[in-house]
Design an enzyme around this catalytic site. Sequence first.
Site, PDB file in Angstrom:
ATOM      1  N   GLY A 122       1.007  -1.005   0.016  1.00  0.00           N
ATOM      2  CA  GLY A 122      -0.494   0.156  -0.168  1.00  0.00           C
ATOM      3  C   GLY A 122       0.784   1.596   0.023  1.00  0.00           C
TER       4      GLY A 122
ATOM      5  CG  ASP B  46      -1.650   1.515   2.502  1.00  0.00           C
ATOM      6  OD1 ASP B  46      -1.375   1.309   3.909  1.00  0.00           O
ATOM      7  OD2 ASP B  46      -1.975   0.632   2.504  1.00  0.00           O
TER       8      ASP B  46
ATOM      9  CG  ASP C 136      -8.079   0.635  10.045  1.00  0.00           C
ATOM     10  OD1 ASP C 136      -8.693   0.825  10.854  1.00  0.00           O
ATOM     11  OD2 ASP C 136      -7.594  -0.438   9.631  1.00  0.00           O
TER      12      ASP C 136
ATOM     13  CE  LYS D 199     -10.291   2.656   7.726  1.00  0.00           C
ATOM     14  NZ  LYS D 199     -10.612   1.607   7.352  1.00  0.00           N
TER      15      LYS D 199
ATOM     16  CG  PHE E  41     -12.377  -0.444   2.887  1.00  0.00           C
ATOM     17  CD1 PHE E  41     -11.840  -1.402   3.817  1.00  0.00           C
ATOM     18  CD2 PHE E  41     -11.855  -0.165   1.618  1.00  0.00           C
ATOM     19  CE1 PHE E  41     -10.928  -2.146   3.863  1.00  0.00           C
ATOM     20  CE2 PHE E  41     -10.851  -1.117   1.226  1.00  0.00           C
ATOM     21  CZ  PHE E  41     -10.591  -2.308   2.113  1.00  0.00           C
ATOM     22  CB  VAL E  42     -10.055   4.845   1.856  1.00  0.00           C
ATOM     23  CG1 VAL E  42     -11.803   6.040   2.624  1.00  0.00           C
ATOM     24  CG2 VAL E  42      -9.021   4.866   3.267  1.00  0.00           C
TER      25      VAL E  42
ATOM     26  CG  ASP F 261      -5.685  -3.540  -2.010  1.00  0.00           C
ATOM     27  OD1 ASP F 261      -5.022  -3.443  -0.732  1.00  0.00           O
ATOM     28  OD2 ASP F 261      -6.319  -4.588  -1.972  1.00  0.00           O
TER      29      ASP F 261
ATOM     30  NE  ARG G 129      -2.377  -2.926  -3.867  1.00  0.00           N
ATOM     31  CZ  ARG G 129      -2.244  -2.956  -2.823  1.00  0.00           C
ATOM     32  NH1 ARG G 129      -2.157  -2.588  -1.829  1.00  0.00           N
ATOM     33  NH2 ARG G 129      -2.867  -4.383  -2.689  1.00  0.00           N
TER      34      ARG G 129
HETATM   35  P1  IMP Z   1      -3.168  -1.817  10.710  1.00  0.00           P
HETATM   36  O1  IMP Z   1      -2.735  -2.365  10.972  1.00  0.00           O
HETATM   37  O2  IMP Z   1      -5.572  -2.668  11.258  1.00  0.00           O
HETATM   38  O3  IMP Z   1      -3.501  -0.379  11.262  1.00  0.00           O
HETATM   39  O4  IMP Z   1      -3.983  -1.756   8.869  1.00  0.00           O
HETATM   40  C1  IMP Z   1      -3.159  -2.208   9.011  1.00  0.00           C
HETATM   41  C2  IMP Z   1      -3.247  -1.832   7.261  1.00  0.00           C
HETATM   42  O5  IMP Z   1      -4.092  -2.371   6.689  1.00  0.00           O
HETATM   43  C3  IMP Z   1      -2.493  -0.936   5.603  1.00  0.00           C
HETATM   44  O6  IMP Z   1      -1.543  -1.049   5.449  1.00  0.00           O
HETATM   45  C4  IMP Z   1      -3.823  -1.290   4.570  1.00  0.00           C
HETATM   46  O7  IMP Z   1      -2.868  -2.485   3.605  1.00  0.00           O
HETATM   47  C5  IMP Z   1      -4.778  -2.319   5.679  1.00  0.00           C
HETATM   48  N1  IMP Z   1      -6.136  -1.492   5.317  1.00  0.00           N
HETATM   49  C6  IMP Z   1      -6.635  -0.358   6.927  1.00  0.00           C
HETATM   50  N2  IMP Z   1      -8.019   0.028   6.729  1.00  0.00           N
HETATM   51  C7  IMP Z   1      -7.499   0.173   4.902  1.00  0.00           C
HETATM   52  C8  IMP Z   1      -8.413   0.458   4.202  1.00  0.00           C
HETATM   53  O8  IMP Z   1      -9.376   2.120   4.714  1.00  0.00           O
HETATM   54  N3  IMP Z   1      -8.558   0.194   2.547  1.00  0.00           N
HETATM   55  C9  IMP Z   1      -7.637  -0.470   2.522  1.00  0.00           C
HETATM   56  N4  IMP Z   1      -6.626  -0.911   3.300  1.00  0.00           N
HETATM   57  C10 IMP Z   1      -6.338  -0.928   4.578  1.00  0.00           C
HETATM   58 MG    MG Z   2      -0.759  -1.997   3.558  1.00  0.00          MG
END
Ligand code: IMP
Ligand code: MG
Length: 190
Positions: A50, A106, A109, A137, A158-159, A165, A171
Site C-alpha cells: 500500500g 498507506d 487503522d 482512521k 473503507f478507503v 486497495d 491502488r
Molecule cells: P492496521 O494494522 O489495522 O493499522 O492496518 C494497516 C493495513 O491495513 C494498511 O497497511 C492497509 O493495507 C490495510 N487497510 C486498513 N484500512 C484500510 C482501508 O480503509 N482501505 C484499504 N486498506 C486498508
Molecule cells: Mg498495507
Amino acid sequence: MVRAFHDFGRFTLKQLLSEAQVQAGVRRLAAEISAHYDGRPLTIIGVLTGSVVLLADLIRLLDMPLRVGVVQARSYRGAATTPGALTINAESLPEIRDCEVLLIDDIFDTGQTLDELFAQFGRLSPRSLRSVVLLRKLGRSRVGLEPDHVGFEIPDEFVVGYGLDYRDAYRNLPYVAALEAGELVEGAGA
Ligand code: IMP
Ligand code: MG
C-alpha cells in the site's frame, strides 16, 4: 480465492480527498520530515504494497541523503476488510543497525501493522525509528503507538486509491475514495 483486481469499476466510489489535496498533504509530510532529520542520512522503509505510491511521491520531495528499502506486511487478506493475522517478510530489508529509520505506510487503522513492525525493527538496533502514514482512521487504534507524521485524519470508512486497495483493485487512483459499506464483502477472503 480468485484475485479480484478486475473488480475495478464495480463499486461505488465517494471521493474523500482530491488529487490536489493528496499532493498538498504529501508536500506537508515532506516538509515535516525534512525539518525533523535536518540533513542527516535517512533509511526509509516502505510497507508493501500500500505504501508504494506515497513512497514514490514522497522521496522525490526529500532533498537529503536517503536510501529506500521495503518490507512486506499483510493484515488484510484478499477480499477481507477486517484485519487478519499479520505476516511480515523482511528478507529484502537493508542493514539498519545504527541508522535513522522511517517506516512508511498507506494507512494507520488498528495500528497493529506498525506496532508489530516497530517491535521487530526495534530488535535490529536502529539509531532511531519513526513512522509516516498518509491516512489515519479515527477511533480505530488498538495500540499505544502513535504515527509520527500523518497526512490526513479520516473517518472510519473503507478507503481506496493512492496505494490503498480493495481486493487488489483501485491502488492506481490518484485520489482517495471511500467505498459504499453495503457493497463490501466482509471477511470473505482467504
Ligand atoms: P492496521 O494494522 O489495522 O493499522 O492496518 C494497516 C493495513 O491495513 C494498511 O497497511 C492497509 O493495507 C490495510 N487497510 C486498513 N484500512 C484500510 C482501508 O480503509 N482501505 C484499504 N486498506 C486498508
Ligand atoms: Mg498495507
